[in-house]
Design a protein around this motif. Sequence first.
Motif, PDB file in Angstrom:
ATOM      1  N   LEU A 102     -31.687   3.331  19.492  1.00  0.00           N
ATOM      2  CA  LEU A 102     -32.259   4.654  19.666  1.00  0.00           C
ATOM      3  C   LEU A 102     -33.626   4.518  20.316  1.00  0.00           C
ATOM      4  O   LEU A 102     -34.418   3.651  19.943  1.00  0.00           O
ATOM      5  N   CYS A 161     -34.331  12.276  21.259  1.00  0.00           N
ATOM      6  CA  CYS A 161     -33.915  10.898  21.009  1.00  0.00           C
ATOM      7  C   CYS A 161     -32.611  10.593  21.735  1.00  0.00           C
ATOM      8  O   CYS A 161     -31.703  11.436  21.771  1.00  0.00           O
ATOM      9  N   HIS A 175     -27.821  10.667  21.226  1.00  0.00           N
ATOM     10  CA  HIS A 175     -27.365   9.734  20.198  1.00  0.00           C
ATOM     11  C   HIS A 175     -26.182  10.244  19.395  1.00  0.00           C
ATOM     12  O   HIS A 175     -25.446   9.452  18.791  1.00  0.00           O
TER      13      HIS A 175
END
Length: 198
Positions: free
Chosen positions: A60, A81, A106
Amino acid sequence: MEFSTIDAPAQDTQTMVSVGLTHEMPSSTRMLLAGDGSTTVLLEALVGTRLRVRVASQQLVPFTRIPKSIREALAADGVSCFVERRSELHSSKNVVVSRNRVISVHSGFEAHFPAHDTKPIGHRLREERLPQAREMLASGVTLASAEFDSRSCAFKEYVINSPSRSPLYVAETFNPDVVRCAPLRQIPGTKERHEFQR
């Protein structure tokens, strides 16, 4: 068709120069760069063997690590993210055929593409038998690629869009011993990234 210049991301250490498909390179390389289907399948046809992936890192990262142009290509400019995956495709003789960078939001990425899986993303997508489209962003030849001993290498960048998941940004740099291209001379003072607008 005309050239435009875009400021290169700060973390990118290589200069990419897109030369269209008229550059002095083998027809197999031109077909690979022009193809809008699975690059993995085309590479396997070129090397004559199945490929496997080795994931160097999958982590990440905050949006500040992702260039704005990539966030916009993913339609994710407001996302905070992302997942960044760096990997290599290897032949059955353990030759590195390409080095790749994949970026996505993500959510759900690890479930679809776990880091320990040796099957390339291209094959995983084909197994789903769902519609997908590749939006080409750039292709051509890099100058002094850090990926392969500072040699000129063919590259392509695109976004994979599929109704089953968030878009994937993919950047591939090909081993010049496998995907042949004529070397380029360094352009003095070059600080931009030049992309050929189709």
